[in-house]
Structure formats: C-alpha cells, structure tokens
Design an enzyme around this catalytic site. Structure first.
Site, PDB file in Angstrom:
ATOM      1  N   ASN A 165      10.822 -22.321  -8.713  1.00 21.28           N
ATOM      2  CA  ASN A 165      10.234 -21.231  -7.944  1.00 21.28           C
ATOM      3  C   ASN A 165       9.007 -21.801  -7.251  1.00 21.28           C
ATOM      4  O   ASN A 165       8.169 -22.408  -7.902  1.00 21.28           O
ATOM      5  CB  ASN A 165       9.854 -20.081  -8.892  1.00 21.28           C
ATOM      6  CG  ASN A 165       9.113 -18.957  -8.192  1.00 21.28           C
ATOM      7  OD1 ASN A 165       9.064 -18.903  -6.961  1.00 21.28           O
ATOM      8  ND2 ASN A 165       8.546 -18.055  -8.971  1.00 21.28           N
ATOM      9  N   GLY A 166       8.920 -21.616  -5.931  1.00 24.47           N
ATOM     10  CA  GLY A 166       7.781 -22.149  -5.187  1.00 24.47           C
ATOM     11  C   GLY A 166       8.260 -22.911  -3.968  1.00 24.47           C
ATOM     12  O   GLY A 166       9.405 -22.745  -3.526  1.00 24.47           O
TER      13      GLY A 166
ATOM     14  N   LYS B 194       9.151  -8.682  -5.219  1.00 25.01           N
ATOM     15  CA  LYS B 194       8.140  -7.869  -5.893  1.00 25.01           C
ATOM     16  C   LYS B 194       6.786  -8.576  -5.919  1.00 25.01           C
ATOM     17  O   LYS B 194       5.762  -7.967  -5.635  1.00 25.01           O
ATOM     18  CB  LYS B 194       8.602  -7.548  -7.316  1.00 25.01           C
ATOM     19  CG  LYS B 194       7.614  -6.723  -8.125  1.00 25.01           C
ATOM     20  CD  LYS B 194       7.539  -5.307  -7.629  1.00 25.01           C
ATOM     21  CE  LYS B 194       6.608  -4.440  -8.455  1.00 25.01           C
ATOM     22  NZ  LYS B 194       6.247  -3.210  -7.730  1.00 25.01           N
TER      23      LYS B 194
ATOM     24  N   ARG C 204      12.426  -8.853  -8.606  1.00 21.00           N
ATOM     25  CA  ARG C 204      11.526  -9.792  -7.932  1.00 21.00           C
ATOM     26  C   ARG C 204      12.017 -10.122  -6.525  1.00 21.00           C
ATOM     27  O   ARG C 204      11.251 -10.594  -5.702  1.00 21.00           O
ATOM     28  CB  ARG C 204      11.417 -11.092  -8.744  1.00 21.00           C
ATOM     29  CG  ARG C 204      10.721 -10.927 -10.069  1.00 21.00           C
ATOM     30  CD  ARG C 204      10.757 -12.219 -10.874  1.00 21.00           C
ATOM     31  NE  ARG C 204      10.032 -13.280 -10.218  1.00 21.00           N
ATOM     32  CZ  ARG C 204       8.723 -13.482 -10.346  1.00 21.00           C
ATOM     33  NH1 ARG C 204       8.017 -12.705 -11.116  1.00 21.00           N
ATOM     34  NH2 ARG C 204       8.140 -14.471  -9.719  1.00 21.00           N
TER      35      ARG C 204
ATOM     36  N   TRP D  57      15.343 -16.668  -3.868  1.00 24.05           N
ATOM     37  CA  TRP D  57      14.918 -16.007  -2.635  1.00 24.05           C
ATOM     38  C   TRP D  57      14.728 -17.129  -1.637  1.00 24.05           C
ATOM     39  O   TRP D  57      13.772 -17.905  -1.742  1.00 24.05           O
ATOM     40  CB  TRP D  57      13.624 -15.239  -2.889  1.00 24.05           C
ATOM     41  CG  TRP D  57      13.222 -14.298  -1.810  1.00 24.05           C
ATOM     42  CD1 TRP D  57      13.620 -12.992  -1.671  1.00 24.05           C
ATOM     43  CD2 TRP D  57      12.320 -14.548  -0.729  1.00 24.05           C
ATOM     44  NE1 TRP D  57      13.025 -12.431  -0.566  1.00 24.05           N
ATOM     45  CE2 TRP D  57      12.221 -13.361   0.032  1.00 24.05           C
ATOM     46  CE3 TRP D  57      11.576 -15.656  -0.315  1.00 24.05           C
ATOM     47  CZ2 TRP D  57      11.425 -13.247   1.167  1.00 24.05           C
ATOM     48  CZ3 TRP D  57      10.785 -15.556   0.822  1.00 24.05           C
ATOM     49  CH2 TRP D  57      10.717 -14.347   1.547  1.00 24.05           C
TER      50      TRP D  57
ATOM     51  N   LYS E 156       5.802   2.602   2.618  1.00 21.87           N
ATOM     52  CA  LYS E 156       6.910   3.008   1.750  1.00 21.87           C
ATOM     53  C   LYS E 156       8.160   3.271   2.590  1.00 21.87           C
ATOM     54  O   LYS E 156       9.252   2.874   2.227  1.00 21.87           O
ATOM     55  CB  LYS E 156       6.572   4.279   0.943  1.00 21.87           C
ATOM     56  CG  LYS E 156       5.509   4.130  -0.120  1.00 21.87           C
ATOM     57  CD  LYS E 156       5.938   3.348  -1.341  1.00 21.87           C
ATOM     58  CE  LYS E 156       5.638   1.890  -1.232  1.00 21.87           C
ATOM     59  NZ  LYS E 156       4.411   1.381  -1.754  1.00 21.87           N
TER      60      LYS E 156
ATOM     61  N   GLU F  42      -0.030   3.722   3.491  1.00 19.44           N
ATOM     62  CA  GLU F  42       0.851   3.618   2.330  1.00 19.44           C
ATOM     63  C   GLU F  42       2.144   4.393   2.574  1.00 19.44           C
ATOM     64  O   GLU F  42       3.232   3.942   2.233  1.00 19.44           O
ATOM     65  CB  GLU F  42       0.108   4.106   1.077  1.00 19.44           C
ATOM     66  CG  GLU F  42       0.883   4.054  -0.214  1.00 19.44           C
ATOM     67  CD  GLU F  42       1.415   2.676  -0.597  1.00 19.44           C
ATOM     68  OE1 GLU F  42       1.121   1.682   0.076  1.00 19.44           O
ATOM     69  OE2 GLU F  42       2.175   2.612  -1.576  1.00 19.44           O
TER      70      GLU F  42
ATOM     71  N   CYS G 224      12.104 -15.313  -6.486  1.00 20.32           N
ATOM     72  CA  CYS G 224      12.816 -16.198  -7.413  1.00 20.32           C
ATOM     73  C   CYS G 224      12.493 -15.789  -8.850  1.00 20.32           C
ATOM     74  O   CYS G 224      11.349 -15.504  -9.174  1.00 20.32           O
ATOM     75  CB  CYS G 224      12.471 -17.666  -7.252  1.00 20.32           C
ATOM     76  SG  CYS G 224      12.941 -18.347  -5.663  1.00 20.32           S
TER      77      CYS G 224
ATOM     78  N   GLU H 185       9.578  -0.052   3.811  1.00 21.40           N
ATOM     79  CA  GLU H 185      10.111  -0.893   2.739  1.00 21.40           C
ATOM     80  C   GLU H 185      11.459  -0.438   2.228  1.00 21.40           C
ATOM     81  O   GLU H 185      12.349  -1.244   2.032  1.00 21.40           O
ATOM     82  CB  GLU H 185       9.163  -0.832   1.519  1.00 21.40           C
ATOM     83  CG  GLU H 185       7.976  -1.714   1.559  1.00 21.40           C
ATOM     84  CD  GLU H 185       7.224  -1.652   0.236  1.00 21.40           C
ATOM     85  OE1 GLU H 185       6.700  -0.581  -0.103  1.00 21.40           O
ATOM     86  OE2 GLU H 185       7.159  -2.678  -0.450  1.00 21.40           O
TER      87      GLU H 185
ATOM     88  N   HIS I  98      -5.034   6.534  22.402  1.00 21.90           N
ATOM     89  CA  HIS I  98      -5.394   5.246  22.990  1.00 21.90           C
ATOM     90  C   HIS I  98      -4.184   4.334  23.158  1.00 21.90           C
ATOM     91  O   HIS I  98      -4.342   3.117  23.264  1.00 21.90           O
ATOM     92  CB  HIS I  98      -6.486   4.580  22.151  1.00 21.90           C
ATOM     93  CG  HIS I  98      -7.746   5.398  22.102  1.00 21.90           C
ATOM     94  ND1 HIS I  98      -8.590   5.513  23.168  1.00 21.90           N
ATOM     95  CD2 HIS I  98      -8.244   6.191  21.126  1.00 21.90           C
ATOM     96  CE1 HIS I  98      -9.594   6.328  22.856  1.00 21.90           C
ATOM     97  NE2 HIS I  98      -9.396   6.756  21.610  1.00 21.90           N
TER      98      HIS I  98
HETATM   99  C1  AGP Z   1       4.198  -2.548  -1.956  1.00 23.01           C
HETATM  100  O1  AGP Z   1       5.171  -1.603  -2.133  1.00 23.01           O
HETATM  101  C2  AGP Z   1       4.661  -3.948  -2.025  1.00 23.01           C
HETATM  102  N1  AGP Z   1       5.351  -4.238  -3.213  1.00 23.01           N
HETATM  103  C3  AGP Z   1       3.606  -4.977  -1.606  1.00 23.01           C
HETATM  104  O2  AGP Z   1       2.969  -4.559  -0.448  1.00 23.01           O
HETATM  105  C4  AGP Z   1       2.554  -5.344  -2.678  1.00 23.01           C
HETATM  106  O3  AGP Z   1       1.665  -4.295  -2.865  1.00 23.01           O
HETATM  107  C5  AGP Z   1       1.829  -6.627  -2.232  1.00 23.01           C
HETATM  108  O4  AGP Z   1       2.755  -7.665  -2.127  1.00 23.01           O
HETATM  109  C6  AGP Z   1       0.720  -7.019  -3.174  1.00 23.01           C
HETATM  110  O5  AGP Z   1       1.198  -7.293  -4.444  1.00 23.01           O
HETATM  111  P1  AGP Z   1       0.225  -7.436  -5.682  1.00 23.01           P
HETATM  112  O6  AGP Z   1      -0.431  -6.123  -5.883  1.00 23.01           O
HETATM  113  O7  AGP Z   1       1.125  -7.810  -6.821  1.00 23.01           O
HETATM  114  O8  AGP Z   1      -0.764  -8.500  -5.348  1.00 23.01           O
END
Ligand code: AGP
Length: 615
Positions: free
Chosen positions: A103-104, A610, A27, A77, A492, A488, A2, A495, A511
């Site tokens: 937002n929340g 985000k 976001r 969102w 990526k 990571e 949001c 995502e 395993h």
């Molecule tokens: C990674 O590409 C994501 N955007 C996500 O995993 C992110 O790292 C996670 O939500 C933590 O966010 P922050 O570092 O703002 O706490």
C-alpha cells in the site's frame, strides 16, 4: 486506499484473510488478490472486482489450499497501471522466492525497474510495487537467504510511501512487514499473528494492537510478533488497546453502514458531551495534556484538515470567531498548508483534524508545523493512528469506527469535540464568559434529542429525495454558520449520488453561479431563523426568479418560509452557533436517499477511498 491482510497461525488462512479484506472493503479498491502457502509452494488468486468474487476464485484453488495456515491478501486501489488481474497484488518475484503486497507509492520504481531489467529480470506488471518485489528477491539471493538483511537493504533502497507485507517461499510460518508512510497494524492472539491496514480487520481476534511506526519492520510468527528498526536493530513495542466492539463494525439491521452511522449521531454527541463536560463547565479529559495557560501566548489559531474534516473545522472557526474576534483564526486545507509559507512558531496553535489519522496531506502538514515550532493539537477518531502518535497533544473523537466511505458520524464527533476544545481554549485565554459557556453546553446537551426528532421524520426527507433525484444537479446555499453545511451537503451528494453539486455562500450566487440555474437545477437553501434569514431569503428569491426548484431547510415555526420554496423541511431551533449540528443530519439523509433512489453503491462509492494515504 488499498487494504492489506496477513495471517500466520493454525486456522484456515484463506478464511481469515478473506474476512479481513471484506472488513476493509470500505477503504476503496478495484481488484483483489490472495497468496497462500500450500504444501511448500505459494498459490496466488487474483480478480478484478469485489472480495466476494475473490472468495469464489479461492474455492476453485487446489484442495490443499484449504489447509493453508499462512498467507497474505490485498485489495488494490490502482495508482500505477490499469485495473487488471495481472496488476492486482500479491506480486511474485520471477524466481518465485518472494511474494508481496503493498500500500503506497514507490517513487523510484522506474529506476529500480530499469536497473533490474538491464540485469535480465523480466517484469510482468505495470505496477510500481513489482519493482520492490523483484528487488527484494535479488537482495535475498545476494545475502544467502538472510531475510533481516535483505529487508533492511530493501527499505533503504525505496523512496516514497509503503506498507509492505511479504512471504518468502523458504520461510514457512513467517510474514514480514515494513512501514513508511502507509498505515499497518499487527497483532498476536497467543496462537496466531495478523497484520492489516486497518485495525477494524483485527478486532474479531484481539483488541491489543501494535501500530507500526515510521521506519519500523515486523516479523510475524504464530506465537509472537517481533519489531525492528529498518537497520535491523530490535525494537521494544507496547500494544495499544482499542475499545471498539465488533458490533460497531457490523451493519446490523441496516441496509447500509452509512445509514447506521447517521443514526448513531445522537449517541456520539451524548458520549462526547458527557466525557468532556461537568454540568455547565467544559472539562477536557485527563488525557488531554495541553498545558494550562498556553493560550496566554498564542496569537493565532490554525485549523488544518481535508474533506469533511475540513468542513468540520469551518464550523469551529465560526464558533471561535463569534466568541473571540481578537484571535487571528484561520482555516487551511492540509494539501495547501503543507506547501504554503504559512506563519508558525510558538505563538501559533495549529489544530489538525483527521478521522482516520492517516491522511497523507494532514500528516505532512502537521510535520511541517511541528518543524516550525508551532504548538500542534490533533483530533482523530483512531487511537494509535499515525497522527495520534506523532502529534504531541491528541484528542480522540468518540464516534466509534466509521465504515461508510462518506463521513457522517465522524463529522458530528469532530464538531462536538471542536466546540468543546474551542471553549477550553477561550477559557484558558480568559475570553469565554461563564454565560456563553453555560449557554453553549446547555445547547449541546439538548442536541441528541433534537437529532432524534429529525431521525423520526426521515420519511419526509426520503420523499423529498425521491422528488428531487431527477435533478440535473444541486446548488447548496447558505450564509455564515450554514456555509460549512452547504459544503458538506454538496460533498455528500457528489460522493454517493454522483450528482453535480455546488456549494456557495448565498451572497455569491449573483457573482456568477446564478447563470447556471434553470428548472432542472435544484437549489437547496439553508435558511435558519437568525439575523441573516431575510438576506438569505432574498438570495433564494433571485434563484426562484430563474426557475430553479427550491428546497428550503428552515426553522420550525417559520411558516412564511413556505412562500419562498417548492418544499420546506423544518428543523428544530437551537443556539445560532450550534445550527450546523442540527442542519447536517437532514442533508446527510437527503444525499443518502437520493443515492438510494439512483441505485448507487452507497457504502463504497466509485473511485473513492476511505482514508487517503497517498498524496
Ligand atoms: C468525506 O465523506 C470523505 N470521506 C473525505 O472527504 C474525508 O473527510 C477526507 O478524506 C479526510 O479524511 P480524514 O478525516 O480521515 O483525514
């Protein structure tokens, strides 16, 4: 998660608000809306879709709306209620007196709703937010139009997390805000006031920002912002100056923010190293106020974070362990740490890492640790963010604003700062040798050039991405310092390319996971030239024997690696502990180009936000 934008001043409110919402698109959202005060009434426009679509809808509003000089906007969102125009914000009370964005999550919205419905109020949305809007209208009526008192009562009545931004029909030029749990920032540039979820939305107007605290309200008028506690008592507040430039939030010549941010990583490294080292000595900046000698009493170190930030802490743990195996070092996911019975107290140092500084789980974990008397340090990329304000010892990572939802340069900013912090802590503990310090700082200094070299070979990675983008999915495997990279790399890929991707310590494949392999599942193996090269190559062989295509990331000069794979990308050589700094870049580019081949929405991947400001 949001995005909110509010404006009251002399300019065209719709333009300012739409621009602010566009800056916060990253976001994550699924619908959007705006409310403008036009000729004594409030006019709403809402859409399901992008801000560009909302802008088209705004153009169809009555002509007088072009002259509106105050309004509020929102990107939603969805949490409670489907993705529909009706559920999109802003919401208006049945009597038309209150219009509000949120937002929340209002946790007691069901109770409020049934109480108000029994009093005859007709709700028109499925959202938790509408309960706060209808309740505020009732409180405002009951208090004879006393906004202060109505806002105080509202904030006392709500449970859960909220950033609320409100206009009252009969209070021209005023915007009211309240914050508990969800971020909100306000600003005044002399002739207009603004508020937003994210500081990047305000940088076109001013760099002096007021970050609302927990339990704080604000009244925005064109000439000033005033702040109050939830009980209505006034609050003095200092602005924070954010030295991010507008260019940093601009895509420039790049097709995507993510690509721009990947390219900025050598600069992030250079800036971090220059800021926190003197020749071959680590020297955390003057702002870092962790008392010297503290490590003499620390017995355990905990790194706590979510997502990519969590993987950054795995890199730090590997480095710390390799330099000092006596210290009890743990890595914890914040969403678990906050509920587990984790050890704490004054012999424990907990390091919380969050690029946004607003991740709900990381904030809750930090609050829990502080309550246990644990010494807490935060690493964040956003000055003035909640974690920066709440945790007593903060280090700011120097990545600049990151707009792409997929974290890239903030990961590099975090691991470089964490590496230097680890050295500082061990020096303070007396376990870092001058040799290791000079070796690692020398290694760090050479990284920007090595990353530049990889960037200059982007076409090779692009070709690999094109070749493997038809894979059914990926397994990322590696050992020790490469395990965080496998995670990571897989994250990526998930995502932004939406391809099933698993990360495994290479020794774990036998395993169970190896059962999944066939000629459509590509194994991406990280096999740098370390003491574990042979062992990892054995695991690669086992995958190859199950027909899996193999893409290998090896160290330059390791030509034998070619015998083990369908394709090899050679990475420059560096210190063992610094391999993640080098390895992450080709993995980011690999995911980026795979997603590009598949036509994905790279900067705003589906379903993601985000910063995850709700639990
Ligand atoms: C990674 O590409 C994501 N955007 C996500 O995993 C992110 O790292 C996670 O939500 C933590 O966010 P922050 O570092 O703002 O706490």
């Amino acid at each position: 998660m949001c995005g909110i934008m509010g404006y009251t001043g002399k300019s065209q409110a719709s333009a300012v608000i739409l621009q602010g919402l566009a800056k916060q698109e990253y976001r994550g959202y699924d619908s959007a809306g705006i409310a403008l005060r036009c000729d004594g009434r409030i006019v709403n426009a809402k859409i399901v879709g992008r801000v560009a679509e909302l802008a088209r809808r705004v153009r169809d509003l009555p002509p007088e709306c072009e002259c509106a000089v105050s309004g509020i906007g929102h990107t939603r969102w969805a949490t409670h209620g489907g993705v529909t125009e009706t559920n999109a914000h802003p919401h208006e009370s049945s009597d038309g007196m209150v219009v509000l964005v949120h937002n929340g999550i209002i946790e007691n919205s069901r109770d409020i709703r049934s109480r108000l419905e029994s009093e005859g109020v007709r709700f028109i949305t499925e959202t938790d937010t509408e309960a706060s809007c209808q309740l505020l209208a009732k409180l405002y009526r009951e208090r004879g139009g006393d906004a202060h008192s109505a806002m105080s009562r509202l904030t006392a009545s709500l449970t859960g997390a909220f950033a609320l931004v409100i206009m009252f029909l009969d209070r021209p030029d005023e915007i009211w805000c309240a914050r508990r749990g969800s971020p909100l920032v306000a600003a005044n540039d002399g002739g207009a006031s603004y508020c937003a979820s994210d500081p990047t939305a305000l940088l076109d107007y001013t760099h002096d920002l007021f970050f609302l605290e927990e339990g704080e309200m604000a009244l925005l008028k064109p000439l000033a912002c005033k702040f109050f506690n939830f009980d209505g008592s006034p609050r003095e507040k200092e602005s924070v100056s954010l030295n991010w430039s507008n260019v940093m939030t601009d895509k420039g010549r790049h097709e995507h923010f993510m690509r721009k941010e990947i390219e900025e990583q050598p600069d992030v490294l250079r800036l971090t190293i220059d800021t926190h080292t003197v020749v071959t000595t680590v020297a955390m900046g003057r702002d870092f106020n962790l008392p010297r000698g503290i490590m003499k009493k620390i017995r355990r170190v905990q790194f706590v974070a979510c997502g990519t930030s969590h993987y950054a802490t795995l890199v730090a743990r590997d480095m710390l362990e390799s330099l000092d195996r006596e210290l009890d070092t743990r890595v914890e996911v914040a969403s678990e740490y906050r509920y587990r019975d984790v050890a704490g107290g004054d012999d424990t140092l907990a390091i919380f890492v969050s690029q946004s500084g607003e991740t709900a789980d990381t904030l809750a974990a930090a609050r829990r640790a502080r309550a246990a008397g644990t010494c807490c340090v935060a690493i964040t990329n956003v000055r003035g963010s909640t974690i920066d304000r709440e945790v007593p010892h903060t280090l700011l990572s120097l990545s600049g604003p990151e707009i792409g939802v997929a974290a890239t340069k903030t990961f590099t900013g975090q691991i470089s700062l964490l590496a230097l912090l680890v050295m500082w802590l061990l020096k303070d503990r007396g376990t870092l040798s001058a040799n290791d310090e000079a070796r690692l700082i020398g290694g760090l200094r050479s990284l920007p050039t090595l990353l530049q070299e990889i960037l200059s070979r982007e076409d090779e990675i692009k070709a690999l991405a094109e070749k493997y983008s038809s894979s059914r999915g990926f397994f990322f495997i590696g050992r020790r310092e490469c395990v965080p990279l496998t995670m990571e790399g897989a994250l990526k890929m998930k995502e932004i390319a939406y391809l099933p991707s698993e990360a495994y310590a290479a020794g774990e494949m036998k395993h169970g996971p190896i059962a999944m392999l066939d000629d459509k599942l590509t194994v991406v193996a990280l096999v740098p030239d370390t003491d574990l090269r042979e062992k990892t190559l054995s695991n690669v062989e086992e995958c190859r024997a199950r027909s899996a295509p193999i893409l290998l990331f090896a160290t330059e000069g390791d030509l034998d690696a070619l015998d083990f794979a369908n394709d090899v990308f050679f990475m420059p050589r560096t210190e063992r502990e610094l391999i993640p700094f080098i390895g992450v870049l080709p993995l980011q580019l690999f995911a980026y180009h795979t997603a590009r081949c598949l036509g994905r929405d790279i900067d705003m991947p589906r379903n993601l936000a985000k910063s995850v400001t709700v639990e």
